[in-house]
Write a protein that holds these residues in place. Structure first.
Motif, mmCIF file in Angstrom:
data_model
loop_
_atom_site.group_PDB
_atom_site.id
_atom_site.type_symbol
_atom_site.label_atom_id
_atom_site.label_comp_id
_atom_site.label_asym_id
_atom_site.label_seq_id
_atom_site.Cartn_x
_atom_site.Cartn_y
_atom_site.Cartn_z
ATOM 1 N N HIS A 56 0.848 -1.192 0.000
ATOM 2 C CA HIS A 56 0.000 0.000 0.000
ATOM 3 C C HIS A 56 0.885 1.245 0.000
ATOM 4 O O HIS A 56 1.550 1.551 0.990
ATOM 5 C CB HIS A 56 -0.906 -0.013 1.232
ATOM 6 N N GLU A 57 0.880 1.948 -1.117
ATOM 7 C CA GLU A 57 1.759 3.109 -1.270
ATOM 8 C C GLU A 57 1.034 4.433 -1.110
ATOM 9 O O GLU A 57 1.679 5.490 -1.103
ATOM 10 C CB GLU A 57 2.445 3.060 -2.644
ATOM 11 N N ASP A 58 -0.284 4.406 -0.961
ATOM 12 C CA ASP A 58 -1.043 5.638 -0.708
ATOM 13 C C ASP A 58 -0.991 5.909 0.791
ATOM 14 O O ASP A 58 -1.892 5.562 1.558
ATOM 15 C CB ASP A 58 -2.483 5.470 -1.193
ATOM 16 N N LEU A 59 0.089 6.535 1.222
ATOM 17 C CA LEU A 59 0.446 6.563 2.640
ATOM 18 C C LEU A 59 -0.507 7.387 3.504
ATOM 19 O O LEU A 59 -0.479 7.275 4.729
ATOM 20 C CB LEU A 59 1.869 7.086 2.806
ATOM 21 N N GLY A 60 -1.351 8.194 2.909
ATOM 22 C CA GLY A 60 -2.283 8.998 3.696
ATOM 23 C C GLY A 60 -3.599 8.294 3.969
ATOM 24 O O GLY A 60 -4.497 8.884 4.569
ATOM 25 N N THR A 61 -3.725 7.020 3.535
ATOM 26 C CA THR A 61 -4.994 6.314 3.687
ATOM 27 C C THR A 61 -4.816 4.999 4.432
ATOM 28 O O THR A 61 -3.715 4.457 4.524
ATOM 29 C CB THR A 61 -5.625 6.022 2.308
ATOM 30 N N ASP A 62 -5.919 4.488 4.943
ATOM 31 C CA ASP A 62 -5.953 3.211 5.665
ATOM 32 C C ASP A 62 -5.653 2.076 4.680
ATOM 33 O O ASP A 62 -6.354 1.909 3.684
ATOM 34 C CB ASP A 62 -7.344 3.040 6.279
ATOM 35 N N PRO A 63 -4.629 1.259 4.962
ATOM 36 C CA PRO A 63 -4.268 0.212 3.995
ATOM 37 C C PRO A 63 -5.115 -1.055 4.079
ATOM 38 O O PRO A 63 -5.020 -1.913 3.203
ATOM 39 C CB PRO A 63 -2.812 -0.095 4.373
ATOM 40 N N ARG A 64 -5.935 -1.207 5.097
ATOM 41 C CA ARG A 64 -6.555 -2.508 5.347
ATOM 42 C C ARG A 64 -7.468 -2.982 4.215
ATOM 43 O O ARG A 64 -7.370 -4.142 3.774
ATOM 44 C CB ARG A 64 -7.317 -2.477 6.681
ATOM 45 N N VAL A 65 -8.360 -2.133 3.750
ATOM 46 C CA VAL A 65 -9.292 -2.556 2.694
ATOM 47 C C VAL A 65 -8.563 -2.875 1.398
ATOM 48 O O VAL A 65 -8.786 -3.941 0.797
ATOM 49 C CB VAL A 65 -10.398 -1.500 2.481
ATOM 50 N N PRO A 66 -7.666 -2.013 0.907
ATOM 51 C CA PRO A 66 -6.932 -2.361 -0.319
ATOM 52 C C PRO A 66 -6.124 -3.653 -0.191
ATOM 53 O O PRO A 66 -6.093 -4.460 -1.127
ATOM 54 C CB PRO A 66 -6.024 -1.149 -0.552
ATOM 55 N N VAL A 67 -5.474 -3.840 0.955
ATOM 56 C CA VAL A 67 -4.681 -5.056 1.161
ATOM 57 C C VAL A 67 -5.586 -6.292 1.096
ATOM 58 O O VAL A 67 -5.298 -7.267 0.393
ATOM 59 C CB VAL A 67 -3.933 -5.004 2.512
ATOM 60 N N MET A 68 -6.687 -6.258 1.832
ATOM 61 C CA MET A 68 -7.545 -7.438 1.909
ATOM 62 C C MET A 68 -8.281 -7.678 0.599
ATOM 63 O O MET A 68 -8.490 -8.830 0.200
ATOM 64 C CB MET A 68 -8.530 -7.288 3.066
ATOM 65 N N ALA A 69 -8.677 -6.607 -0.077
ATOM 66 C CA ALA A 69 -9.375 -6.760 -1.355
ATOM 67 C C ALA A 69 -8.467 -7.435 -2.389
ATOM 68 O O ALA A 69 -8.908 -8.314 -3.140
ATOM 69 C CB ALA A 69 -9.843 -5.405 -1.860
ATOM 70 N N GLN A 70 -7.199 -7.037 -2.409
ATOM 71 C CA GLN A 70 -6.278 -7.632 -3.373
ATOM 72 C C GLN A 70 -5.945 -9.076 -3.001
ATOM 73 O O GLN A 70 -5.848 -9.948 -3.878
ATOM 74 C CB GLN A 70 -5.000 -6.802 -3.463
ATOM 75 N N LEU A 71 -5.779 -9.339 -1.714
ATOM 76 C CA LEU A 71 -5.502 -10.707 -1.282
ATOM 77 C C LEU A 71 -6.656 -11.634 -1.646
ATOM 78 O O LEU A 71 -6.449 -12.773 -2.075
ATOM 79 C CB LEU A 71 -5.249 -10.748 0.230
ATOM 80 N N GLN A 72 -7.859 -11.139 -1.477
ATOM 81 C CA GLN A 72 -9.043 -11.931 -1.816
ATOM 82 C C GLN A 72 -9.025 -12.327 -3.294
ATOM 83 O O GLN A 72 -9.451 -13.422 -3.665
ATOM 84 C CB GLN A 72 -10.302 -11.115 -1.500
ATOM 85 N N LYS A 73 -8.512 -11.444 -4.150
ATOM 86 C CA LYS A 73 -8.399 -11.745 -5.585
ATOM 87 C C LYS A 73 -7.238 -12.697 -5.873
ATOM 88 O O LYS A 73 -7.325 -13.575 -6.740
ATOM 89 C CB LYS A 73 -8.186 -10.452 -6.377
ATOM 90 N N ASP A 74 -6.127 -12.509 -5.151
ATOM 91 C CA ASP A 74 -4.902 -13.255 -5.457
ATOM 92 C C ASP A 74 -4.902 -14.683 -4.924
ATOM 93 O O ASP A 74 -4.195 -15.547 -5.469
ATOM 94 C CB ASP A 74 -3.685 -12.514 -4.890
ATOM 95 N N LEU A 75 -5.638 -14.943 -3.832
ATOM 96 C CA LEU A 75 -5.588 -16.254 -3.184
ATOM 97 C C LEU A 75 -6.645 -17.181 -3.777
ATOM 98 O O LEU A 75 -7.846 -16.945 -3.600
ATOM 99 C CB LEU A 75 -5.805 -16.088 -1.673
#
Length: 501
Positions: free
Chosen positions: A348-367
């Motif tokens: 997560h490189e958008d450092l001013g925002t909460d990383p949790r949703v982007p991280v989990m959304a992408q993991l859900q796609k990748d796994l």
């Protein structure tokens, strides 16, 4: 008070003595440097935490850290005489010096309250001992000490967003009753400390590991085995025995200084495995245990590793102090039938925002669905997904689907179903990986999770240049990638052993 030059005795030296009297003298005499007590990222948040604490006392004065030592003592004494409450008060009595976070004057009772500010979630012994040291110095200066108070963190605080609300985030505790109930213990510790200081003043000190405090249990953590175990420095290996704790110190006293010398009759079954592996140089492997362990593993498997920050001052809405917030994952997927390895990652490189949703959304796609997921100490990875899905219910279905698919790849090494003598009793991925592969974290710029946590916090707080930011982002991805790739290498090694041995 300081007519003749003396070496001041500080609170940190007092605490060091209570942990190990050898270490106290080694540091005091300049034989070894003072051990570092700073955490990787703590100071990044300390200034904000300190300001929240100080805001509770708006009318107080502050000893500026730019003052030299003598000036700070004199200014503190001046303000004490004026009965002002003081931040960062510098006290001294005889050869003892002390810095108190906050010295509060109580005009109704004509006395002083000692305060400490700690970004922690619970009261530890060192805090009580620190208060007692401050008390002794203050009372030596004829100050009337009325009580002791601590500001720490309310760990159940749920950050709603916006600004931190100090009245909810800070927990103010009156430690006075506890200090009074433990007064006998504290007084005895102080008496022993003073006796040690007086007894060894100007005298040569006999260093012995066996004479050290109980808390000094292992030569592996000794500041200087060359002094504390002269001639027996290599005996450190008996402290690598699993679950030895205080027992290893007894073995040392009995003259056992190597794996070979400890009799089997004094060893547990796990310790006997270790001993044999170190004597023969061969890896121990429990085939039956591994066959049972890997019974339900799918043909395609995943290896997952998260990196997280756990700031004590929450950064994102609906997070608690010290909660782990994922910002990066590395995922290796291995199709064992076709022997193809795929790598997926998200940082997560958008450092001013909460990383949790982007991280989990992408993991859900990748796994991929329905495959075994290996992690090292999988409690952490599962906690990350569970807490994120609790905060963001759109991921609850994902959590329910994957939670039973996890297998902890650390378990076989903890239980010693496999043991390589190069592990030296340890069961961390950093120790295991070089024993069973040509890979190692040694060549990376970031080599451990604490440093990764610290570097990402630096990014968030904009404490690096644009050029450094680019490099750190790549270093973070490289570190996390090696962790999940290392899991793949270990799992493949286990399968090879099962098919060959």
């Amino acid at each position: 008070m300081f007519d003749q030059p003396v070496t001041p005795v500080t609170k940190s030296q007092f605490l060091q003595y209570l942990r190990c009297n050898n270490a106290f003298h080694l540091v005091k005499e300049g034989i070894v440097p003072k051990p570092s007590s700073s955490s990787y990222g703590g100071y990044l948040e300390w200034g904000d935490f300190l300001q929240l604490c100080r805001n509770q006392f708006p009318t107080s004065v502050t000893i500026d850290k730019t003052m030299d030592r003598e000036e700070s003592f004199l200014k503190t004494q001046e303000w004490i005489l004026e009965k002002k409450s003081i931040f960062h008060a510098h006290l001294r009595y005889n050869h003892f010096v002390s810095t108190v976070e906050y010295l509060e004057y109580d005009p109704e009772r004509d006395g002083w309250i000692l305060w400490d500010f700690r970004p922690i979630g619970s009261v530890k012994q060192d805090i009580l001992r620190s208060f007692y040291f401050h008390k002794q110095v203050a009372e030596g200066m004829s100050l009337n000490i009325l009580g002791y108070k601590l500001i720490r963190i309310q760990t159940k605080y749920l950050f709603p967003g916006g600004s931190i609300t100090p009245e909810d985030y800070l927990l103010i505790e009156d430690i006075t009753p506890r200090m009074e109930s433990e007064a006998g213990t504290r007084a005895e510790e102080w008496r022993q400390f003073q006796e040690e200081v007086e007894r060894t003043n100007g005298q040569s000190v006999r260093f012995s590991f066996l004479d050290s405090k109980r808390s000094c249990r292992s030569l592996k953590t000794c500041l200087s085995p060359n002094h504390c175990a002269a001639g027996k420095e290599n005996a450190k290996e008996i402290f690598d025995f699993r679950d030895s704790s205080e027992l290893a110190k007894q073995w040392f006293a009995s003259g056992y200084h190597s794996y070979e010398t400890v009799p089997d009759s004094e060893l547990t079954p796990i310790q006997k495995i270790q001993k044999q592996a170190h004597i023969t140089g061969n890896t121990y492997f429990d085939r039956t245990a591994f066959e049972n362990y890997l019974t339900n593993v799918t043909k395609t498997v995943a290896f997952l590793d998260f990196e997280s920050i756990n700031p004590y001052i929450p950064l994102y809405p609906n997070t608690r102090p010290f909660q782990h917030i994922p910002y990066l994952y590395s995922l290796h997927i291995w199709d064992t039938e076709n022997d193809t390895l795929t790598h997926k990652t998200y940082l997560h490189e958008d450092l001013g925002t909460d990383p949790r949703v982007p991280v989990m959304a992408q993991l859900q796609k990748d796994l991929p669905e329905g495959i075994t997921v290996f992690s090292f100490n999988d409690f952490f990875e599962k906690l990350i997904i569970q807490e994120t899905s609790t905060a963001f219910p759109e991921f609850l279905e994902f959590w329910e689907r994957v939670k039973s698919l996890f297998i902890d790849l650390a378990m076989p090494f903890k239980k010693l179903w496999i043991y390589h003598p190069g592990q030296n009793g340890k069961a961390s991925l950093k120790e295991i990986l070089p024993c069973f592969s040509t890979e190692s974290h040694g060549g990376l710029s970031i080599r451990e999770g604490q440093d990764a946590n610290y570097q990402y916090l630096r990014l968030i707080k904009k404490q690096m240049t644009a050029e450094e930011k680019k490099r750190v982002l790549e270093d973070l991805k490289a570190y996390c990638k090696l962790d999940s790739y290392g899991l793949f290498l270990i799992y493949r090694m286990l399968l090879e052993r099962l098919s060959v041995i």
